[in-house]
Each structure stands twice: as structure tokens, then as C-alpha cells.
Design an enzyme around this catalytic site. Structure first.
Site, PDB file in Angstrom:
ATOM      1  CG  HIS A 109      48.080  37.061  37.070  1.00  0.00           C
ATOM      2  ND1 HIS A 109      47.371  36.020  36.496  1.00  0.00           N
ATOM      3  CD2 HIS A 109      47.752  38.155  36.351  1.00  0.00           C
ATOM      4  CE1 HIS A 109      46.651  36.492  35.479  1.00  0.00           C
ATOM      5  NE2 HIS A 109      46.868  37.790  35.372  1.00  0.00           N
ATOM      6  CE1 TYR A 156      44.749  35.285  32.405  1.00  0.00           C
ATOM      7  CE2 TYR A 156      46.182  34.357  30.736  1.00  0.00           C
ATOM      8  CZ  TYR A 156      45.789  35.419  31.512  1.00  0.00           C
ATOM      9  OH  TYR A 156      46.436  36.618  31.377  1.00  0.00           O
TER      10      TYR A 156
END
Length: 239
Positions: free
Chosen positions: A71, A13
Site C-alpha cells: 500500500h 480500509y
């Protein structure tokens, strides 16, 4: 712990530094927050994972995060064991309190369980909403006692315009978003809706008090159309 005290970030991110600054500026003690980060694919090996998590902690200005997730799984030719064990080592080094996975299929979750034991896998964070009910995976995770964290529980807002959801919402005098969130919550999922508006955050939180009837829950089952919104080209072969 307040329900909006969970902070979920990820290496990819690119905002761990901002999150760290926000935590520091908030004056809220780290012990009162639940901070999750996720290890990106390029760091999923024995030589890089721990160092990458140390870097994340530095950006977050924390000694330890509460939860660290893989992730996305790597392609099948890379054994799940190799990187799940690397994450377990980072946990042993007290860089993270809990560990888990994200976007793992049934077979990948099984491989992770074989590698580190089911008790080490705090959650599998996956896309689940009324249009993608992910039943095979959900049934397997429940059977294993692994917590399901549902991301995109509002399907990027698509639930808001679904007539059946609107109809159920009107019957309970609540919002369509609250119906979708209650659908997840009543199945025992942890939900992670994202919102930029304060009023929506408050309404989302109020979904905790909503009780859908078993008839509502059955009606919502009919919306499953395997509509997957998070499906990058490196996705695993979904169940």
C-alpha cells in the site's frame, strides 16, 4: 469482464469483511471479478505479510485475490527488497495471482525490480490527475513496461470546477469528469475513480468512448501544478 467488476479494497480500509459479504451476496462468481487488496505498512515484513494476506482472504471469503499491492513503501532505512520478496512468497503460495506496488517512487520501484524482476510488478498505483501529472515517475514506469494505475483521477472532484476542463467538456458535449478520465485513459493508465452515485458511475464508464484531440491533451498538460492530495506524514520523498 465488465468494467465495474474490479473491486479494490485494502487492509487499512477496514472493509474487507463487508466486501467479502457483498461478493458472496451478489452471487457473482469470483472468477468474474477482479479483486485487489493492499498490505498495510505494519505487516510489511517476512514474519507478518503472508499471515496478514491469509487473514484478508478469510475476510473476503476468497481462496486467492487477483492482485495484492504494497500500500505504501516503508521508510528508506527498511530495504524495499525485504517486503517485496515477502509479497513474492505469498504469490508463490498462490494467495494472490498478481502483485504490485503503490505510492512507490522511481528509486523504490527500481529496488523492487532488482529484488523480484520487472515482470513480477503488475502495476504501480499512484496519484495522477491533471493537477499532479507525476511526469518523472510516469515516464520511468512506461519505459519499464509497468502498468500505471491512477488513483484519485478526479482530484477529489476538483477537476469539475477547473475552467479549462469545463471548456473542453463543453466542446465535446461531455462532463468535466469524463475529460479528466479520458486524459488518463488516453495515456494508457488504468483509472480508479470513486463515486457514490449510480449516474456518475455510468458517466465515468462512458469516458472510455471519449476521444480528446491532441490539442486538448496539450492544453491539459498546462494544468500540472504538482498538487498532491494523498500526502500523509509517512510519504516517501516524492520524485
Amino acid at each position: 469482464m465488465g468494467n465495474h467488476r474490479l473491486i479494490a479494497t485494502a487492509q487499512i480500509y477496514g472493509n474487507e469483511q463487508d466486501v467479502g459479504r457483498a461478493i458472496r451476496d451478489s452471487g457473482i462468481k469470483a472468477s468474474e471479478l477482479f479483486v485487489t487488496t493492499k498490505i498495510w505498512t505494519e505487516f510489511l515484513n517476512k514474519n507478518k505479510l503472508k499471515a496478514s494476506l491469509e487473514q484478508s482472504l478469510e475476510k473476503l471469503q476468497l481462496d486467492q485475490v487477483d492482485l495484492t499491492l504494497v500500500h505504501w513503501p516503508l521508510p528508506d532505512e527498511v530495504p524495499v527488497q525485504s517486503y517485496v520478496e515477502a509479497l513474492a512468497e505469498a504469490k508463490q503460495a498462490k494467495l494472490t495471482r498478481l502483485m504490485g506496488v503503490s505510492n512507490f517512487t522511481v528509486s523504490q520501484t527500481k529496488a523492487a525490480i532488482d529484488a523480484v524482476g520487472v515482470q513480477e510488478i503488475a502495476t504501480n498505483q499512484v496519484e495522477v490527475h491533471p493537477f499532479l501529472q507525476n511526469r518523472t515517475l510516469v515516464a520511468f514506469l512506461k519505459e519499464q513496461g509497468i502498468q500505471i494505475t491512477a488513483y484519485m483521477p478526479l482530484a477529489y472532484g476538483k477537476v469539475l470546477s477547473e475552467p479549462l476542463i469545463q471548456q473542453i467538456a463543453a466542446g465535446h458535449q461531455i462532463t468535466a469528469a469524463q475529460v479528466a478520465l479520458a486524459w488518463s485513459l488516453q495515456q494508457g493508465f488504468v483509472v480508479m475513480p470513486s463515486s457514490t452515485k449510480k449516474v456518475n458511475l455510468a458517466q465515468n464508464l462512458a469516458a472510455l468512448a471519449v476521444n480528446l484531440t491532441s490539442e486538448n491533451m496539450t492544453q491539459l498538460t498546462s494544468l500540472d501544478r504538482n498538487e498532491r492530495l494523498a500526502n500523509p506524514d509517512f510519504s516517501p520523498a516524492w520524485d
